[in-house]
Design an enzyme around this catalytic site. Structure first.
Site, PDB file in Angstrom:
ATOM      1  N   HIS A 112      -2.561   3.319  -4.655  1.00 54.62           N
ATOM      2  CA  HIS A 112      -2.091   2.831  -3.467  1.00 54.62           C
ATOM      3  C   HIS A 112      -0.470   2.282  -3.654  1.00 54.62           C
ATOM      4  O   HIS A 112      -0.411   1.191  -3.183  1.00 54.62           O
ATOM      5  CB  HIS A 112      -2.964   1.759  -2.712  1.00 54.62           C
ATOM      6  N   ASP A 138       0.983  -1.097  -0.078  1.00 52.57           N
ATOM      7  CA  ASP A 138      -0.082   0.032  -0.082  1.00 52.57           C
ATOM      8  C   ASP A 138       0.892   1.118  -0.059  1.00 52.57           C
ATOM      9  O   ASP A 138       2.237   1.158  -0.249  1.00 52.57           O
ATOM     10  CB  ASP A 138      -0.859  -0.090   1.294  1.00 52.57           C
ATOM     11  N   GLU A 194      -9.812   3.157  -5.187  1.00 52.40           N
ATOM     12  CA  GLU A 194      -9.423   4.372  -4.840  1.00 52.40           C
ATOM     13  C   GLU A 194      -8.183   4.912  -5.909  1.00 52.40           C
ATOM     14  O   GLU A 194      -7.414   5.633  -5.380  1.00 52.40           O
ATOM     15  CB  GLU A 194      -8.969   4.594  -3.581  1.00 52.40           C
TER      16      GLU A 194
END
Ligand code: ACM
Length: 725
Positions: A301, A227, A365
């Site tokens: 990420h 991440d 995202e």
């Protein structure tokens, strides 16, 4: 496997009517003839349990027989190991035998499964003379052993201590009630996801976590390995991923002041799993019937990877260090051929380590700001014939999906992957509610339900001030238990629902002890939803089984939450009201945040709406001379929230350090009290501010608390408030 009644040969298709002639009035209710609850103390509740008469007594010398396939030994040995955790030295006689024995014994037997049976199905027959656990597959036999251990736990106390076991005191026999169980899972994907990127857990903890999963028949560990804040998997071809990408300076002033004498710089936080450790964990998981689905996040990420190898990023000024903010960064991988080659190299090593069918490539995202702003990305889009940035993510996902398919694997990604189009065999993990699963199934894709907030295990599970930090929303054990895994149209179209998964994100879960606490017992509720037939789900019966569950968790050394049985908290008018007892004023983005100080030792936990740090103490009684004492702390504002940050309003301070302003009945108008923050300004931990008096007012009044401050970082927070007469 011993044949069940003729009309329920396929264990996967079992219904209550097979054995009992109809569903009981209460799914886990007592059997009228024998007075035993038909779920015994088993979690997840077995598909069918018919009580018998009497009980089988397990003693130190009980023999465990393996009449046929020596492969049955693994399950038998695991069962015996479990019993020995509380009863050291017991069940040491595990042996093969030519056939069924007439001696009192526990028999583990692999037999041919009925056609159509789930490989995870099993059967247990307990009579006062014998226990027979049988299954058509090692997985089912393993779960038979787990159920048998749970059946023993009614008689289990605390684990024997070293001194006790040295003295070899005689422990009483364990009673297994006579019964007949036929059991099989409802869903094939019964998962937990552990985020090891935001906070790192030791390999030993990961294995303990897998062991606890197995004991609840959970069979998939989603392992979030990369991440923005850390890359945790050793990749031989790209050593900087872990040399650089696995380490960061934690957010906040306290961490910045925590200088490592070895470097003269702030101490780094991090860690990674070597490939040898991963192999050990994967092999351990296999022994526990758990498949690990590794997650390598792309295209977003990706900050830690881009810090390690800046050529993977879009920007000419890549992030200089692995960030310690939470939220959504704009750093995406670029779409050069060299970057695809890098990702394929990484996936090649991942596939070598993880033998399971699915590889998770994230996909969530991925805000497209950088792709949109980059002339080079647009040039590549023209080369690739891709019309939009969303379609570019689709191209990305397809390309990775094809690479995985060419190597015999399948891609799974978060539900955003649907937006750019997904390869036909890709599976979708629905996290933004359940809509992603519904859309995926409608488009012919397999889906796993893991919706925020219900199955997000980093949500608080109660309102007690002693709850560890996490998301501010409260998702109780009952909330998880009542989760519907086949919502809306999925009820009539289950073919594409692989199952469900609870996600333990760890931004706010700093320690292994807390990771366990956030998971248990909610994962036990999730296990029951994922395993037991819908007609067997019964919340009140589940709560009756919890004392035995807690006893088991305790014997395993699991730090679990018993908030479900906590009495309602009552706070008197003159008691301390902790921040968890206060109301946030508007409640948009409420988090339960831990103080960044002290570096060692206990830290305060504040409930705070980071978009609007403002609290209400409802219905306060103000005597003519009320004294108000407040303890305050500061937390780093380490949140990437994009343009939303512009909506946060700061009240200008009157003094350099700022003030805490208190207003009556609303948050507008002149304050009735002002507490200067100067005494707390340089304290990273909690400061009790000097008390002030509040003018009396008859009746009950809401008190509003707001800080004044010039900058967002750090953000002030309330630890507690006390009004005394
Ligand atoms: C997610 O929570 N971003 C999958």
């Amino acid at each position: 496997m011993r044949r069940p009644a003729p009309d329920c040969r396929a264990a996967a298709l079992l219904v209550w009517g097979c054995v009992t002639g109809g569903p009981p009035a209460h799914a886990g209710g007592p059997d009228a003839a024998h007075g035993i609850r038909t779920t015994a103390d088993i979690i997840p509740a077995p598909a069918q349990l018919v009580p018998g008469r009497g009980a089988f007594l397990v003693s130190e010398r009980t023999v465990v027989w393996l009449p046929r396939d020596p492969g049955a030994g693994e399950s038998a040995r695991y069962f015996a190991d479990l019993v020995r955790r509380t009863h050291p030295g017991w069940l040491t006689a595990i042996a093969g035998s030519p056939g069924r024995t007439k001696r009192p014994a526990i028999v583990f037997d692999l037999e041919r499964a009925p056609p159509g049976a789930s490989p995870e199905s099993y059967e247990i027959r307990v009579t006062p003379r014998q226990v027979v656990v049988s299954a058509g597959d090692r997985r089912g036999l393993f779960y038979g052993g787990v159920t048998l251990w749970q059946l023993c736990t009614a008689g289990m106390g605390a684990p024997a201590t070293g001194a006790q076991s040295a003295r070899r005191i005689t422990l009483p026999a364990l009673q297994i009630p006579a019964l007949h169980i036929i059991d099989a899972p409802r869903f094939r994907w019964r998962g937990l996801m552990l985020d090891s990127a935001r906070h790192f857990q030791s390999p030993e903890f990961v294995m303990r976590y897998i062991d606890w999963m197995a004991l609840h028949k959970l069979n998939v560990l989603g392992w979030h390995l990369t991440d923005d804040q850390g890359w945790r998997l050793e990749v031989k071809k790209y050593p900087r991923l872990t040399e650089v990408g696995a380490w960061r300076v934690p957010a906040g002033r306290a961490a910045a002041r925590d200088i490592d004498p070895a470097t003269g710089r702030p101490r780094l936080y991090g860690g990674y799993y070597s490939q040898d450790e991963v192999r050990r964990i994967v092999s351990f998981a296999a022994s526990r019937n758990v498949t690990i689905v590794p997650e390598i996040e792309m295209p977003g990420h990706a900050s830690a990877a881009i810090v390690a190898y800046p050529q993977l990023g879009v920007m000419s000024d890549p992030p200089p260090a692995v960030p310690s903010d939470w939220g959504v960064f704009t750093n995406l991988f670029n779409v050069e051929e060299s970057t695809f080659a890098f990702l394929e190299d990484v996936l090649a090593e991942v596939m070598e380590l993880f033998p399971g069918q699915f590889i998770h490539v994230g996909g969530d995202e991925a805000v497209k700001d950088q792709w949109q702003a980059s002339a080079r990305v647009h040039e590549r889009m023209r080369e690739l014939g891709v019309a939009s940035e969303d379609a570019l993510q689709g191209y990305f996902t397809h390309r990775m999906g094809e690479y995985l398919r060419a190597h015999g694997r399948r891609l799974v990604g978060w539900d955003e992957i649907l937006e750019g189009g997904v390869p036909p065999d890709a599976a979708v993990m629905s996290w933004r509610g359940v809509q992603g699963a519904i859309a995926a199934a409608a488009a012919g894709h397999d889906a796993v339900l893991s919706p925020d907030p219900t199955l997000y295990l980093d949500s608080r599970q109660g309102r007690s001030p002693s709850e560890p930090p996490g998301r501010g929303t409260v998702e109780t054990l009952a909330d998880v238990y009542h989760f519907d895994p086949l919502p809306g149209p999925l009820a009539g179209d289950q073919a594409h629902v692989l199952g469900l998964q609870g996600n333990l994100w760890t931004e706010h879960v700093r320690t292994e002890e807390r990771a366990a606490y956030m998971t248990w017992p909610r994962a036990a509720a999730l296990a029951e939803v994922g395993w037991s037939p819908p007609g067997r789900l019964d919340w009140s019966d589940f709560t009756l089984r919890l004392p035995a569950e807690f006893r088991r968790l305790k014997s395993l050394g699991v730090h679990y939450s018993d908030d479900v049985f906590a009495p309602p908290r009552s706070v008197g008018p003159h008691d301390r009201h902790m921040s968890q007892d206060l109301k946030t004023c508007t409640g948009k983005l409420v988090l339960s945040l831990e103080d960044d100080a002290p570096i060692e030792g206990a830290r305060a936990v504040f409930l705070i709406d980071i978009m609007n740090p403002c609290w209400m103490l409802p219905a306060a009684e103000l005597s003519p001379t009320s004294r108000l004492t407040v303890a305050v702390g500061q937390v780093p504002f380490n949140f990437q929230i994009g343009k939303d940050i512009e909506a946060i309003k700061l009240d200008p301070p009157r003094t350099a350090a700022g003030e805490l302003e208190v207003r009556l009945d609303s948050c507008d108008g002149d304050p009735v009290a002002v507490l200067p923050l100067a005494p707390a300004a340089d304290n990273d931990a909690v400061t009790e501010l000097p008390p002030v008096s509040v003018p009396g007012a008859p009746g009950a009044h809401d008190l509003c608390f707001r800080f004044t401050q010039r900058t967002l970082d750090p953000t002030w927070a309330i630890d507690w408030v006390q009004l005394s007469p």
